[in-house]
Write a protein that holds these residues in place. Structure first.
Motif, PDB file in Angstrom:
ATOM      1  N   GLY A  76       0.776  -1.225   0.000  1.00 39.22           N
ATOM      2  CA  GLY A  76       0.000   0.000   0.000  1.00 39.22           C
ATOM      3  C   GLY A  76       0.811   1.279   0.000  1.00 39.22           C
ATOM      4  N   ILE A  77       2.136   1.175   0.007  1.00 36.55           N
ATOM      5  CA  ILE A  77       2.962   2.384  -0.066  1.00 36.55           C
ATOM      6  C   ILE A  77       2.963   2.896  -1.501  1.00 36.55           C
ATOM      7  CG2 ILE A  77       5.280   3.330   0.197  1.00 36.55           C
ATOM      8  CD1 ILE A  77       5.788   1.406   2.428  1.00 36.55           C
ATOM      9  N   LYS A  78       2.795   4.206  -1.651  1.00 34.67           N
ATOM     10  CA  LYS A  78       2.759   4.788  -2.990  1.00 34.67           C
ATOM     11  C   LYS A  78       3.768   5.919  -3.129  1.00 34.67           C
ATOM     12  CE  LYS A  78      -2.128   3.776  -3.948  1.00 34.67           C
ATOM     13  NZ  LYS A  78      -3.430   4.348  -4.345  1.00 34.67           N
ATOM     14  N   PHE A  79       4.314   6.023  -4.321  1.00 34.31           N
ATOM     15  CA  PHE A  79       5.142   7.187  -4.633  1.00 34.31           C
ATOM     16  C   PHE A  79       4.231   8.405  -4.740  1.00 34.31           C
ATOM     17  CE2 PHE A  79       8.064   3.892  -6.354  1.00 34.31           C
ATOM     18  CZ  PHE A  79       9.223   4.279  -5.675  1.00 34.31           C
ATOM     19  N   HIS A  80       4.841   9.561  -4.754  1.00 35.32           N
ATOM     20  CA  HIS A  80       4.049  10.796  -4.790  1.00 35.32           C
ATOM     21  C   HIS A  80       3.294  11.005  -6.100  1.00 35.32           C
ATOM     22  CE1 HIS A  80       6.916  12.434  -1.475  1.00 35.32           C
ATOM     23  NE2 HIS A  80       5.937  11.721  -0.975  1.00 35.32           N
ATOM     24  N   ASP A  81       3.659  10.235  -7.132  1.00 33.47           N
ATOM     25  CA  ASP A  81       2.883  10.348  -8.381  1.00 33.47           C
ATOM     26  C   ASP A  81       1.727   9.352  -8.411  1.00 33.47           C
ATOM     27  OD1 ASP A  81       4.176   7.929  -8.742  1.00 33.47           O
ATOM     28  OD2 ASP A  81       5.005   8.417 -10.708  1.00 33.47           O
ATOM     29  N   GLY A  82       1.530   8.638  -7.299  1.00 35.65           N
ATOM     30  CA  GLY A  82       0.397   7.720  -7.186  1.00 35.65           C
ATOM     31  C   GLY A  82       0.694   6.287  -7.550  1.00 35.65           C
ATOM     32  N   THR A  83       1.878   6.004  -8.104  1.00 33.11           N
ATOM     33  CA  THR A  83       2.235   4.627  -8.462  1.00 33.11           C
ATOM     34  C   THR A  83       2.654   3.847  -7.229  1.00 33.11           C
ATOM     35  OG1 THR A  83       4.511   5.286  -8.966  1.00 33.11           O
ATOM     36  CG2 THR A  83       2.933   5.294 -10.787  1.00 33.11           C
ATOM     37  N   ALA A  84       2.435   2.545  -7.252  1.00 34.29           N
ATOM     38  CA  ALA A  84       2.750   1.686  -6.109  1.00 34.29           C
ATOM     39  C   ALA A  84       4.259   1.486  -5.969  1.00 34.29           C
ATOM     40  CB  ALA A  84       2.062   0.337  -6.270  1.00 34.29           C
ATOM     41  N   LEU A  85       4.729   1.486  -4.729  1.00 40.84           N
ATOM     42  CA  LEU A  85       6.132   1.164  -4.439  1.00 40.84           C
ATOM     43  C   LEU A  85       6.217  -0.326  -4.182  1.00 40.84           C
ATOM     44  CD1 LEU A  85       8.529   3.114  -2.082  1.00 40.84           C
ATOM     45  CD2 LEU A  85       8.477   0.626  -2.111  1.00 40.84           C
ATOM     46  N   THR A  86       7.041  -1.014  -4.953  1.00 38.03           N
ATOM     47  CA  THR A  86       7.147  -2.469  -4.835  1.00 38.03           C
ATOM     48  C   THR A  86       8.597  -2.904  -4.642  1.00 38.03           C
ATOM     49  OG1 THR A  86       7.526  -2.947  -7.182  1.00 38.03           O
ATOM     50  CG2 THR A  86       5.221  -2.641  -6.470  1.00 38.03           C
TER      51      THR A  86
END
Length: 450
Positions: free
Chosen positions: A21-31
């Motif tokens: 559920g962590i997201k970058f500031h552009d809205g994409t998921a951090l994986t």
């Protein structure tokens, strides 16, 4: 980013589970693929890309992302500092997509996954961030945003806190500035103090004569009255504590009674300077020998230390020119070997031998060793202690390395360690000082009272 981690029985495989559920500031998921791309960039940089921290991950063989939320580090050998290095505040996670788009994208763009989103930056003026509404910790950050103001000189920085233009200056003031702020703010002043995980040291160009002679380098250390420096410089700068390679008071620090046995750290300055003169004469260095001490043009602690060193070396018959430079030219000269001696520094985010001793590895192994020497003995000692997990096993080896590096060979050596003094407005809540200005600075848990 990681919510859990585990090691294989042999200690050579570390597996991390990434928080969902962590997201970058552009809205994409951090994986996990972003984590792998980040560490590949740091540990295995592409040709033409410099990585100042590559040497810190010499124990890593490869990084894998077998699943979207699983990262695996395969190690060549056990290393005591592996987890500490993963926790480094320099290791913010890059977007794999952005790196694929342009490996140098982050040099001119800002995008992370932290509590604040980048808004604006004006070079030499300010930096603005706003609250990240999609931050993974519910209810954080408390602040709606922040503005960081860049102020170079001490006096206007003091004035900013004193007047209320700034609530806090997180780096640190000297005692006189602290007293000035407290006097102005009165009962609205709060002061937090801590030993600082930073020191000022002097690096010599070991490829140049006469600095390639250990007798000369030892003489230059013996000439410095660190006890007097501690009293004098602590009043006008952040310099204060006498110590070796490790922060005084830390679990790795050499006890004072042992430290005083190392050349340059004793208490009899007259005897030390007599020995310094003898060593210089024996090495063929004539009275009045001159050289240039290059420095950063930052008043404290750099310039005040440089002035002090010039005076100390004058007392053993040397004629030294102090040359402060802008940051760019200064670092370039040190990296390129265009110097005789240089005022350098060593700041880390935690007390870990691998981090501080990295400075003293051979220059072909350590990107932060500007003294330009190669010493297989130091390299071997470093590798040996790094592979030990028990502190009591490591201590005798790090003592050997410290003694050889800063006393016997005196390739480069600490002058003093710093004191961190943060006077701030009582409106600032939720922030607690620590020994490093690199950590606890994301403002996630900070708020402003009335």
């Amino acid at each position: 980013v990681a919510e859990s981690w585990s090691f294989s029985r042999d200690g050579l495989t570390a597996t991390f589970k990434i928080r969902q559920g962590i997201k970058f500031h552009d809205g994409t998921a951090l994986t996990a693929h972003d984590v792998k791309a980040t560490y590949d960039k740091i540990i295995f940089p592409q040709e033409g890309v410099a990585s100042a921290r590559k040497a810190s991950y010499a124990m890593v063989d490869k990084v894998e992302a077998p699943e979207d939320l699983t990262v695996v580090f395969k190690l060549k050998h056990i290393a005591a500092s592996f987890l500490a290095n993963l926790a480094s505040p320099w290791n913010f996670i890059y977007s794999a997509a952005k790196l694929k788009q342009d490996p140098r994208w982050y040099e001119k763009n800002v995008m992370g996954s932290g509590p604040f989103i980048f808004v604006d930056h004006v070079a030499g003026s300010h930096w603005v961030g706003k609250k990240n509404p999609n931050y993974f910790m519910a209810g954080r950050p408390y602040l709606d945003g922040f503005k960081a103001v860049f102020i170079r000189d001490t006096a206007p920085r003091i004035a900013a806190v004193r007047s209320g233009q700034a609530v806090v200056e997180f780096r640190g003031f000297n005692p006189a500035a602290r007293d000035d702020v407290v006097k102005s703010l009165g009962d609205k002043a709060v002061v937090q103090e801590s030993p600082w995980a930073c020191n000022i040291l002097v690096a010599f160009n070991n490829e140049k004569k006469p600095f390639n002679d250990p007798r000369v380098r030892r003489a230059l250390s013996l000439a410095i009255d660190r006890n007097e420096a501690s009293k004098a410089l602590a009043q006008i700068s952040v310099m204060k504590y006498i110590g070796g390679v490790f922060r005084p008071g830390s679990q790795f620090a050499t006890p004072p009674n042992e430290l005083t046995k190392l050349a340059g750290f004793g208490k009899n300055i007259d005897a030390a300077r007599a020995e310094a003169r003898r060593l210089l004469k024996e090495a063929g260095v004539a009275e009045g020998f001159s050289f240039v001490l290059k420095n950063r043009n930052v008043k404290e602690p750099y310039e005040v230390t440089g002035v002090y060193l010039v005076d100390q070396w004058r007392k053993i018959g040397l004629n030294v020119t102090h040359q402060p430079l802008e940051g760019g030219p200064y670092f370039n000269d040190l990296r390129q070997g265009n110097f005789d001696a240089g005022v350098d520094f060593d700041c880390e985010f935690m007390d870990e031998p691998d981090l501080y001793l990295l400075k003293y590895l051979s220059s072909d192994k350590s990107p932060v060793n500007y003294a330009r020497y190669k010493d297989a003995t130091l390299d071997e000692l470093y590798d040996r202690q790094s592979r030990m997990l028990d502190l009591q096993d490591r201590l005798p080896i790090i003592r050997q390395m410290e003694k050889r590096a800063i006393a016997e060979q005196a390739y480069q050596f600490p002058i003093l360690w710093w004191q961190r003094v943060i006077p701030h407005n009582s409106r600032l809540k939720g922030w607690k000082i620590g020994p490093s200005h690199y950590v606890n600075q994301d403002l996630r848990d900070v708020w402003l009272g009335q």
